[in-house]
Design a protein around this motif. Structure first.
Motif, PDB file in Angstrom:
ATOM      1  N   ALA A  74       6.744   4.465  -3.018  1.00 35.23           N
ATOM      2  CA  ALA A  74       6.939   3.313  -2.823  1.00 35.23           C
ATOM      3  C   ALA A  74       8.355   2.705  -3.884  1.00 35.23           C
ATOM      4  O   ALA A  74       9.069   2.115  -3.063  1.00 35.23           O
ATOM      5  N   ARG A  75       8.331   2.871  -4.789  1.00 35.38           N
ATOM      6  CA  ARG A  75       9.272   2.536  -5.758  1.00 35.38           C
ATOM      7  C   ARG A  75      10.637   3.355  -5.211  1.00 35.38           C
ATOM      8  O   ARG A  75      11.556   2.773  -5.408  1.00 35.38           O
ATOM      9  N   GLU A  76      10.678   4.607  -5.113  1.00 29.48           N
ATOM     10  CA  GLU A  76      11.660   5.267  -5.012  1.00 29.48           C
ATOM     11  C   GLU A  76      12.575   4.974  -3.531  1.00 29.48           C
ATOM     12  O   GLU A  76      13.722   4.879  -3.326  1.00 29.48           O
ATOM     13  N   HIS A  77      11.454   4.410  -2.575  1.00 28.90           N
ATOM     14  CA  HIS A  77      12.012   3.719  -1.312  1.00 28.90           C
ATOM     15  C   HIS A  77      12.063   2.475  -1.194  1.00 28.90           C
ATOM     16  O   HIS A  77      12.222   1.830  -0.212  1.00 28.90           O
ATOM     17  N   ASP A  78      12.120   1.865  -2.380  1.00 29.81           N
ATOM     18  CA  ASP A  78      12.110   0.220  -2.512  1.00 29.81           C
ATOM     19  C   ASP A  78      11.083  -0.450  -1.563  1.00 29.81           C
ATOM     20  O   ASP A  78      11.776  -1.454  -0.800  1.00 29.81           O
ATOM     21  N   GLU A  79      10.073   0.067  -1.468  1.00 29.76           N
ATOM     22  CA  GLU A  79       8.895  -0.436  -0.321  1.00 29.76           C
ATOM     23  C   GLU A  79       8.313  -1.698  -1.269  1.00 29.76           C
ATOM     24  O   GLU A  79       7.982  -1.540  -2.470  1.00 29.76           O
ATOM     25  N   PRO A  80       8.224  -2.609  -0.568  1.00 27.78           N
ATOM     26  CA  PRO A  80       7.728  -3.797  -0.937  1.00 27.78           C
ATOM     27  C   PRO A  80       6.002  -3.941  -1.525  1.00 27.78           C
ATOM     28  O   PRO A  80       5.526  -4.992  -2.109  1.00 27.78           O
ATOM     29  N   VAL A  81       5.343  -2.914  -1.042  1.00 28.81           N
ATOM     30  CA  VAL A  81       4.090  -2.789  -0.698  1.00 28.81           C
ATOM     31  C   VAL A  81       3.500  -1.390  -0.951  1.00 28.81           C
ATOM     32  O   VAL A  81       4.174  -0.430  -0.551  1.00 28.81           O
ATOM     33  N   VAL A  82       2.289  -1.386  -1.906  1.00 29.63           N
ATOM     34  CA  VAL A  82       2.013   0.349  -2.074  1.00 29.63           C
ATOM     35  C   VAL A  82       0.694   0.120  -1.089  1.00 29.63           C
ATOM     36  O   VAL A  82      -0.322  -0.808  -1.299  1.00 29.63           O
ATOM     37  N   PHE A  83       0.619   0.965  -0.073  1.00 29.97           N
ATOM     38  CA  PHE A  83      -0.552   1.009   0.867  1.00 29.97           C
ATOM     39  C   PHE A  83      -1.594   2.133   0.328  1.00 29.97           C
ATOM     40  O   PHE A  83      -1.161   3.296  -0.044  1.00 29.97           O
ATOM     41  N   ILE A  84      -2.681   1.838   0.397  1.00 28.93           N
ATOM     42  CA  ILE A  84      -3.845   2.652   0.023  1.00 28.93           C
ATOM     43  C   ILE A  84      -4.602   2.793   1.731  1.00 28.93           C
ATOM     44  O   ILE A  84      -5.237   1.823   2.145  1.00 28.93           O
ATOM     45  N   LYS A  85      -4.521   3.919   2.114  1.00 28.89           N
ATOM     46  CA  LYS A  85      -5.139   4.244   3.556  1.00 28.89           C
ATOM     47  C   LYS A  85      -6.417   4.302   3.420  1.00 28.89           C
ATOM     48  O   LYS A  85      -6.956   4.889   2.354  1.00 28.89           O
ATOM     49  N   PRO A  86      -7.283   3.993   4.326  1.00 31.74           N
ATOM     50  CA  PRO A  86      -8.613   4.377   4.296  1.00 31.74           C
ATOM     51  C   PRO A  86      -9.068   5.753   3.907  1.00 31.74           C
ATOM     52  O   PRO A  86     -10.011   5.803   3.246  1.00 31.74           O
ATOM     53  N   LYS A  87      -8.299   6.654   4.463  1.00 33.93           N
ATOM     54  CA  LYS A  87      -8.658   8.329   4.081  1.00 33.93           C
ATOM     55  C   LYS A  87      -8.267   8.377   2.633  1.00 33.93           C
ATOM     56  O   LYS A  87      -8.816   9.472   2.077  1.00 33.93           O
ATOM     57  N   GLN A  88      -7.656   7.734   1.823  1.00 39.16           N
ATOM     58  CA  GLN A  88      -7.201   7.765   0.613  1.00 39.16           C
ATOM     59  C   GLN A  88      -8.009   6.942  -0.254  1.00 39.16           C
ATOM     60  O   GLN A  88      -7.866   7.337  -1.606  1.00 39.16           O
ATOM     61  N   ALA A  89      -8.913   6.310   0.250  1.00 37.73           N
ATOM     62  CA  ALA A  89      -9.524   5.304  -0.551  1.00 37.73           C
ATOM     63  C   ALA A  89     -10.500   5.932  -1.852  1.00 37.73           C
ATOM     64  O   ALA A  89     -10.553   5.393  -2.917  1.00 37.73           O
ATOM     65  N   GLU A  90     -11.211   6.888  -1.296  1.00 41.14           N
ATOM     66  CA  GLU A  90     -11.972   7.662  -2.374  1.00 41.14           C
ATOM     67  C   GLU A  90     -11.299   8.234  -3.516  1.00 41.14           C
ATOM     68  O   GLU A  90     -11.740   8.284  -4.837  1.00 41.14           O
ATOM     69  N   MET A  91     -10.231   8.867  -3.238  1.00 44.68           N
ATOM     70  CA  MET A  91      -9.322   9.346  -4.444  1.00 44.68           C
ATOM     71  C   MET A  91      -8.658   8.260  -5.321  1.00 44.68           C
ATOM     72  O   MET A  91      -8.623   8.555  -6.456  1.00 44.68           O
ATOM     73  N   TRP A  92      -8.141   7.058  -4.588  1.00 46.74           N
ATOM     74  CA  TRP A  92      -7.888   6.118  -5.333  1.00 46.74           C
ATOM     75  C   TRP A  92      -8.918   5.357  -6.250  1.00 46.74           C
ATOM     76  O   TRP A  92      -8.815   5.282  -7.444  1.00 46.74           O
ATOM     77  N   TYR A  93      -9.966   5.509  -5.834  1.00 44.47           N
ATOM     78  CA  TYR A  93     -11.330   4.938  -6.355  1.00 44.47           C
ATOM     79  C   TYR A  93     -11.413   5.844  -7.418  1.00 44.47           C
ATOM     80  O   TYR A  93     -11.676   5.386  -8.592  1.00 44.47           O
ATOM     81  N   GLY A  94     -11.585   7.265  -7.446  1.00 47.50           N
ATOM     82  CA  GLY A  94     -11.554   8.218  -8.364  1.00 47.50           C
ATOM     83  C   GLY A  94     -10.844   7.976  -9.578  1.00 47.50           C
ATOM     84  O   GLY A  94     -11.207   8.129 -10.670  1.00 47.50           O
ATOM     85  N   ALA A  95      -9.395   7.891  -9.168  1.00 40.30           N
ATOM     86  CA  ALA A  95      -8.457   8.049 -10.026  1.00 40.30           C
ATOM     87  C   ALA A  95      -8.640   6.518 -11.005  1.00 40.30           C
ATOM     88  O   ALA A  95      -8.442   6.637 -12.286  1.00 40.30           O
ATOM     89  N   ILE A  96      -8.731   5.514 -10.472  1.00 38.85           N
ATOM     90  CA  ILE A  96      -8.847   4.117 -11.237  1.00 38.85           C
ATOM     91  C   ILE A  96     -10.356   4.170 -11.916  1.00 38.85           C
ATOM     92  O   ILE A  96     -10.086   4.049 -13.027  1.00 38.85           O
ATOM     93  N   ASN A  97     -11.294   5.181 -11.409  1.00 42.77           N
ATOM     94  CA  ASN A  97     -12.413   5.090 -12.138  1.00 42.77           C
ATOM     95  C   ASN A  97     -12.082   5.916 -13.520  1.00 42.77           C
ATOM     96  O   ASN A  97     -12.777   5.842 -14.631  1.00 42.77           O
TER      97      ASN A  97
END
Length: 148
Positions: A74-97
């Motif tokens: 997102a940063r490298e492509h100057d995207e204004p938003v970071v998307f968390i896709k449904p299939k990535q939710a558990e991975m994000w949840y785990g990293a945040i945990n």
């Protein structure tokens, strides 16, 4: 905010917001450390360290890498938003945990909850990142991971 596709969209509005997102994986430190520290809770006769720790460490590393790459992209492509896709939710949840567990181990945040205003800047920063991570986890659970 929730997306129409069932994921989450995080819209950083400043450089500080981007830095806080990047700190998720920085706060984790070495993902294998959490897996190794969990092994210390098992009795010495347990095969935990030999059979479970490598899989946990691999899983924890995968979670952190996904979060790191999503934010980097997102940063490298100057995207204004970071998307968390449904299939990535558990991975994000785990990293945040992992980040929250590492912050707690490093700063004993529960013990300092009442005196946070008088705490050192580093401790206050850890406290507020932990609160932000908790909010992200709550949103993931409510809007993305719910099974109803």
């Amino acid at each position: 905010m929730p997306t129409l596709e069932g994921g989450l969209a995080i819209e950083p509005s400043s450089e500080t917001d981007w830095v806080v997102l990047e700190q998720i994986t920085q706060d984790v430190g070495r993902p294998a450390h959490l897996a190794e520290s969990l092994a210390g809770l098992m009795d010495e006769d347990s095969d935990w360290e030999e059979f479970v720790v490598p899989d946990l460490a691999s899983s924890f590393n995968s979670q952190c890498k996904l979060v790191e790459k999503t934010i980097e992209h997102a940063r490298e492509h100057d995207e204004p938003v970071v998307f968390i896709k449904p299939k990535q939710a558990e991975m994000w949840y785990g990293a945040i945990n992992q980040a929250r567990l590492a912050l707690e181990a490093r700063y004993q945040l529960d013990a300092t909850e009442d005196a946070i205003e008088d705490a050192a800047p580093e401790l206050r920063s850890a406290h507020f990142r932990n609160r932000f991570y908790l909010m992200l986890q709550s949103m993931l659970l409510e809007y993305v991971m719910e099974t109803d």
